[in-house]
Design an enzyme around this catalytic site. Sequence first.
Site, PDB file in Angstrom:
ATOM      1  CE  LYS A  34       3.700   1.735  -6.534  1.00 52.92           C
ATOM      2  NZ  LYS A  34       3.623   3.091  -6.158  1.00 52.92           N
TER       3      LYS A  34
ATOM      4  CG  ASP B 116       5.844   5.116  -7.569  1.00 47.70           C
ATOM      5  OD1 ASP B 116       6.245   6.313  -8.443  1.00 47.70           O
ATOM      6  OD2 ASP B 116       5.241   5.018  -6.797  1.00 47.70           O
TER       7      ASP B 116
ATOM      8  CE  LYS C 271       3.706   8.869  -8.165  1.00 47.54           C
ATOM      9  NZ  LYS C 271       4.811   7.549  -6.470  1.00 47.54           N
TER      10      LYS C 271
ATOM     11  CG  ASP D 135      15.872  17.802  -9.363  1.00 50.06           C
ATOM     12  OD1 ASP D 135      16.608  19.410  -9.722  1.00 50.06           O
ATOM     13  OD2 ASP D 135      16.394  16.979  -8.160  1.00 50.06           O
TER      14      ASP D 135
ATOM     15  CB  THR E 118      -4.695   8.240  -9.328  1.00 46.20           C
ATOM     16  OG1 THR E 118      -3.890   7.493  -8.146  1.00 46.20           O
ATOM     17  CG2 THR E 118      -4.307   7.514 -11.027  1.00 46.20           C
TER      18      THR E 118
ATOM     19  NE  ARG F 201      -3.493   3.597   0.259  1.00 48.00           N
ATOM     20  CZ  ARG F 201      -3.866   4.548  -0.028  1.00 48.00           C
ATOM     21  NH1 ARG F 201      -4.403   5.358   1.214  1.00 48.00           N
ATOM     22  NH2 ARG F 201      -3.773   5.004  -0.736  1.00 48.00           N
TER      23      ARG F 201
HETATM   24  O1  C5P Z   1      -2.855   1.783  -1.517  1.00 45.61           O
HETATM   25  P1  C5P Z   1      -3.332   2.756  -3.219  1.00 45.61           P
HETATM   26  O2  C5P Z   1      -3.375   0.647  -4.146  1.00 45.61           O
HETATM   27  O3  C5P Z   1      -4.156   3.480  -3.459  1.00 45.61           O
HETATM   28  O4  C5P Z   1      -1.486   2.598  -3.840  1.00 45.61           O
HETATM   29  C1  C5P Z   1      -1.372   3.105  -5.048  1.00 45.61           C
HETATM   30  C2  C5P Z   1      -0.124   3.230  -5.547  1.00 45.61           C
HETATM   31  O5  C5P Z   1       0.431   3.307  -6.041  1.00 45.61           O
HETATM   32  C3  C5P Z   1       1.180   3.944  -4.318  1.00 45.61           C
HETATM   33  O6  C5P Z   1       2.070   3.270  -4.250  1.00 45.61           O
HETATM   34  C4  C5P Z   1       1.335   5.518  -4.634  1.00 45.61           C
HETATM   35  O7  C5P Z   1       1.995   6.172  -4.510  1.00 45.61           O
HETATM   36  C5  C5P Z   1       1.266   5.123  -5.881  1.00 45.61           C
HETATM   37  N1  C5P Z   1       1.066   6.076  -7.459  1.00 45.61           N
HETATM   38  C6  C5P Z   1      -0.576   6.849  -7.571  1.00 45.61           C
HETATM   39  N2  C5P Z   1      -0.923   7.846  -8.434  1.00 45.61           N
HETATM   40  C7  C5P Z   1       0.056   7.524  -9.262  1.00 45.61           C
HETATM   41  C8  C5P Z   1       1.493   6.828  -9.157  1.00 45.61           C
HETATM   42  C9  C5P Z   1       1.648   6.314  -8.235  1.00 45.61           C
HETATM   43  O8  C5P Z   1      -1.267   5.829  -6.165  1.00 45.61           O
HETATM   44  N3  C5P Z   1      -0.307   9.101 -10.460  1.00 45.61           N
END
Ligand code: C5P
Length: 237
Positions: A32, A59, A61, A64, A123, A215
């Site tokens: 991603k 991603d 998002k 607009d 989330t 992460r």
């Molecule tokens: O590091 P982590 O596991 O928290 O990463 C989650 C990824 O998913 C990040 O790139 C974040 O931007 C993305 N994301 C998210 N919640 C959403 C949509 C995308 O955490 N609703």
Amino acid sequence: MKDRLIVALDTDDGEEIDWLFGTLMDNVRWFKMGFQAFSTLGMEAFPWFKQNGHKVFVDLKFHDIPNTVARDVGMMTKHGANMINMHASGGLEMMQAARDSADDAAYEADIPRPTLLGVTVLTSMDETNFQQNFGSERELTKQVVYLAQLAQEAGLDGVVASPLEIEPLRKACGDNFLIVTPGIRPKWAESNDQRRITTPAEAINKGADYIVVGRPIIEADDPLEAAEMILDEMREG
Ligand code: C5P
């Protein structure tokens, strides 16, 4: 499970992206790109990821006016994105315009249309800060389901949501509507800023189609070992 894990390359360091991709490429099919990776790699990322049969989730998002999002989504489609997301709160017309544009761009380039997803409620929000930030009386889960139904009506293929909302989403949108879940934290990882979280096994158990992990993998001392542990946990689920 290899087809259902998406690794978030959340860094703007090109060398790190290169190293992570090289390290994970045999075990992970989906990567991603958020704004950081995309602004570093640009459009060249598409052939680069795809040379070994990997898939790319863009991603960015989008959120607009319909015309702008339609152009953004059309452009990403033409270059070969496999999955693209936009904020469902951008509204029905915005999502419909995005769908039409992806259909047209894929037809013109003679490639499959990318999977289109609506982002529901991030989330990183829990019930309290959802209500504070949006001044909403509605429960967070109801808002997630409402936005998912709007995305479905607009012709999107699924949503990004927390694994905690899978059950009501399945009930409202059916089995063929994709649910992609970030907010995944194995027991051994820190939760960071994510609030509505579950383990990889729980997310798969509840019926997530894909899980997104950043992460816990990319910041691990050994990202390959972390990815393998997560894939094992998914298999248990
Ligand atoms: O590091 P982590 O596991 O928290 O990463 C989650 C990824 O998913 C990040 O790139 C974040 O931007 C993305 N994301 C998210 N919640 C959403 C949509 C995308 O955490 N609703």
